[in-house]
Design a protein around this motif. Structure first.
Motif, mmCIF file in Angstrom:
data_model
loop_
_atom_site.group_PDB
_atom_site.id
_atom_site.type_symbol
_atom_site.label_atom_id
_atom_site.label_comp_id
_atom_site.label_asym_id
_atom_site.label_seq_id
_atom_site.Cartn_x
_atom_site.Cartn_y
_atom_site.Cartn_z
ATOM 1 N N SER A 1 0.820 -1.275 -0.062
ATOM 2 C CA SER A 1 -0.113 -0.036 -0.157
ATOM 3 C C SER A 1 1.013 1.374 -0.026
ATOM 4 O O SER A 1 2.128 1.328 0.369
ATOM 5 N N GLY A 2 0.471 2.272 -0.480
ATOM 6 C CA GLY A 2 0.794 3.622 -0.419
ATOM 7 C C GLY A 2 -0.150 4.585 0.068
ATOM 8 O O GLY A 2 -1.289 4.558 -0.255
ATOM 9 N N VAL B 1 -7.300 -0.271 4.325
ATOM 10 C CA VAL B 1 -8.007 -1.369 3.048
ATOM 11 C C VAL B 1 -6.850 -2.269 2.995
ATOM 12 O O VAL B 1 -7.512 -3.425 2.808
ATOM 13 N N ALA B 2 -5.534 -2.174 2.903
ATOM 14 C CA ALA B 2 -4.637 -3.291 2.523
ATOM 15 C C ALA B 2 -4.650 -4.313 3.794
ATOM 16 O O ALA B 2 -4.734 -5.420 3.455
ATOM 17 N N ASP B 3 -4.912 -3.766 4.989
ATOM 18 C CA ASP B 3 -5.291 -4.596 6.003
ATOM 19 C C ASP B 3 -6.251 -5.714 6.067
ATOM 20 O O ASP B 3 -6.345 -6.665 6.203
ATOM 21 N N ARG C 1 2.496 -9.290 2.944
ATOM 22 C CA ARG C 1 2.461 -8.050 2.946
ATOM 23 C C ARG C 1 3.687 -7.022 2.808
ATOM 24 O O ARG C 1 4.396 -7.569 3.848
ATOM 25 N N LEU C 2 3.906 -6.529 1.898
ATOM 26 C CA LEU C 2 5.043 -5.532 1.818
ATOM 27 C C LEU C 2 4.986 -4.589 2.637
ATOM 28 O O LEU C 2 4.141 -3.657 2.288
ATOM 29 N N LYS C 3 5.764 -4.097 3.604
ATOM 30 C CA LYS C 3 5.528 -2.815 4.584
ATOM 31 C C LYS C 3 6.998 -2.352 4.517
ATOM 32 O O LYS C 3 7.445 -2.915 5.770
ATOM 33 N N ALA D 1 11.979 -6.874 -2.615
ATOM 34 C CA ALA D 1 10.867 -7.849 -1.792
ATOM 35 C C ALA D 1 9.786 -8.528 -2.691
ATOM 36 O O ALA D 1 9.623 -9.594 -2.812
ATOM 37 N N LEU D 2 9.441 -7.627 -3.785
ATOM 38 C CA LEU D 2 8.344 -8.134 -4.571
ATOM 39 C C LEU D 2 8.959 -9.132 -5.413
ATOM 40 O O LEU D 2 8.290 -10.340 -5.742
#
Ligand SMILES: Cc1cc2nc3c(=O)[nH]c(=O)nc-3n(C[C@H](O)[C@H](O)[C@H](O)COP(=O)(O)O)c2cc1C
Length: 151
Positions: free
Chosen positions: A7-8, A17-19, A34-36, A42-43
């Motif tokens: 998310s950005g 929303v991403a959560d 989940r990339l945070k 990481a992707l």
């Protein structure tokens, strides 16, 4: 099926929303990373089967600061994600008529440029219309999951 979600966000709404999406996707049996924050390394390291991005818009149609590095690094490294299914949930405010949801649009264009495959039309959540973006996004997320699982 392994899904990457990132998310950005400026104020945290897109993160929420991403959560929600993370929780629903896990409950539906998907493996979720989940990339945070989102990073290109990481992707690529996760090499997911699908991607879900949630992104708000700031300034005059700009990406939130916490996703800009990702965006520009993707643009310069340009890793092809050919045929990888993706979806984008864009958060904006229609009061910004010329730049409504442009952050999400930019991410969507980027993913299309690297040849990923849009699974569902981008969801636009308008802060001028709703104060419950997380709940509003649930049906779209459920459809995203069903479409992914039926492939
Ligand atoms: C300073 C500022 C600039 C904004 N610029 C835009 C814009 O250009 N286009 C748009 O659609 N929404 C814009 N918005 C609305 C936000 O994208 C929207 O409120 C969103 O829900 C915020 O999500 P976040 O909490 O994840 O950052 C702006 C909001 C603020 C406070």
């Amino acid at each position: 099926m392994h899904l990457v979600i990132f998310s950005g966000s400026v104020f945290g709404t897109a993160d929420e929303v991403a959560d929600m999406a993370e929780e629903r996707c896990r409950a539906a049996g998907l493996q979720v990373s989940r990339l945070k924050p989102a990073t290109v390394d990481a992707l690529l390291e996760k090499n997911p089967d699908a991607i879900l991005a949630c992104c708000s818009t700031t300034g005059m149609g700009e990406l939130p600061a916490n996703i800009q590095d990702f965006y520009y690094e993707m643009e310069s490294r340009f890793p092809l994600l050919t045929d990888k299914p993706f979806g984008v949930i864009a958060l904006g405010d229609a009061g910004y008529c010329d730049t409504f949801c442009q952050g999400g649009e930019q991410l969507r264009d980027l993913l299309l440029d690297v040849q990923a495959n849009e699974l569902l039309p981008m969801l636009q959540l308008d802060a001028a219309e709703t104060v419950t973006p997380v709940e509003d996004a649930e049906p779209w997320v459920d459809e995203f999951i069903t479409t992914l699982q039926s492939r």
